[in-house]
Write an enzyme that holds these catalytic residues in place. Structure first.
Site, PDB file in Angstrom:
ATOM      1  CG  HIS A 258      30.114  31.012  35.785  1.00 36.24           C
ATOM      2  ND1 HIS A 258      30.602  31.741  36.850  1.00 36.24           N
ATOM      3  CD2 HIS A 258      28.764  31.165  35.808  1.00 36.24           C
ATOM      4  CE1 HIS A 258      29.601  32.317  37.494  1.00 36.24           C
ATOM      5  NE2 HIS A 258      28.467  31.973  36.890  1.00 36.24           N
TER       6      HIS A 258
ATOM      7  CD  GLU B 243      35.444  31.570  34.398  1.00 35.89           C
ATOM      8  OE1 GLU B 243      34.307  31.408  33.917  1.00 35.89           O
ATOM      9  OE2 GLU B 243      35.728  32.495  35.194  1.00 35.89           O
TER      10      GLU B 243
ATOM     11  CB  CYS C 220      32.804  33.987  40.331  1.00 36.24           C
ATOM     12  SG  CYS C 220      32.384  32.266  39.930  1.00 36.24           S
TER      13      CYS C 220
ATOM     14  CB  CYS D 281      35.285  30.137  37.899  1.00 28.71           C
ATOM     15  SG  CYS D 281      33.678  29.934  37.098  1.00 28.71           S
TER      16      CYS D 281
END
Lengths: 144, 144
Positions: free
Chosen positions: B46, B48, B76, B79
């Protein structure tokens, strides 16, 4: 789980928090790893994340349907979510982690409406050996 | 946030879910990234996570105290936890994510007793542009 424990032991010998993880698919070990956060300067390099990333690389796919993950300690929220995203079928873990776990504690990720795939979870496998490794590691740190 | 949105746009052009993230320390951009899950076959990539890993690599340290993270979508649970482990000071995010968010939805990681560092959180910055990018991306997918 014996191999995951061996990875945890190897992590301890590198000065990492002793947690180990193994990804198995169809009776074959696809990837194994210990914590690598310190050696890699990477706060995301928990054993589960490293093992999942390696398994995806080996198989050349973004998800691991049908694969099982063995890990010596209850996954944190970060790893619990990564296990979900990877579509891991079964999660076997050793010791519970009251302070940092995200499966049976805290975030309880698999029970959230924002979780779209939950593995079957089996806990307590090899938990005494796992706990002993962790206790020995942190006792050693305190004695330094 | 404009740079995070540019990273999200670039991710969309690569066929990735359009989310972008930027790590800033002392007024300087240390790392910027978009989602890379598909191109890298890595469910943990992801925006991040990629930005945090890059920032740690650039600075040669496992944690990023004093650094701020800008991300176009509510992180999420994976993260959110990684942001905590990296000791990010302030989290600025764009659109909320009712289906997958882990800050204001679901796991609500920073409110859990298993969370040992919570950033200051500021949401809604650039949320309309972020939402439009995501909607356009998924609309395009449905029309294929």
């Amino acid at each position: 789980m014996q191999i995951a424990l061996a990875e945890a032991q190897a992590a301890a010998e590198r000065g990492e928090v002793p947690v180990g993880a193994v990804v198995v698919l169809g009776g074959t070990i696809i990837a194994r790893a210990g914590n690598e956060t310190r050696q890699n300067n990477d706060p995301t390099a928990h054993a589960e994340i490293v093992a999942i990333r390696r398994a995806c690389e080996v198989l050349g796919q973004e998800r691991l349907p049908g694969a099982d993950l063995y890990v010596t300690l209850e996954p944190c929220a970060m790893c619990a979510a990564a296990i979900s995203f990877a579509r891991i079928r079964r999660l076997y873990f050793g010791a519970i982690d009251e302070k940092g776990g995200g499966v049976e504690h805290g975030a309880r990720f698999y029970s959230q409406p924002t979780c779209h795939h939950a593995p079957e979870v089996y806990s307590g496998i090899g938990d005494i050996a796992s706990t002993n490794l962790l206790r020995g590691f942190f006792r050693g740190k305190r004695d330094l």
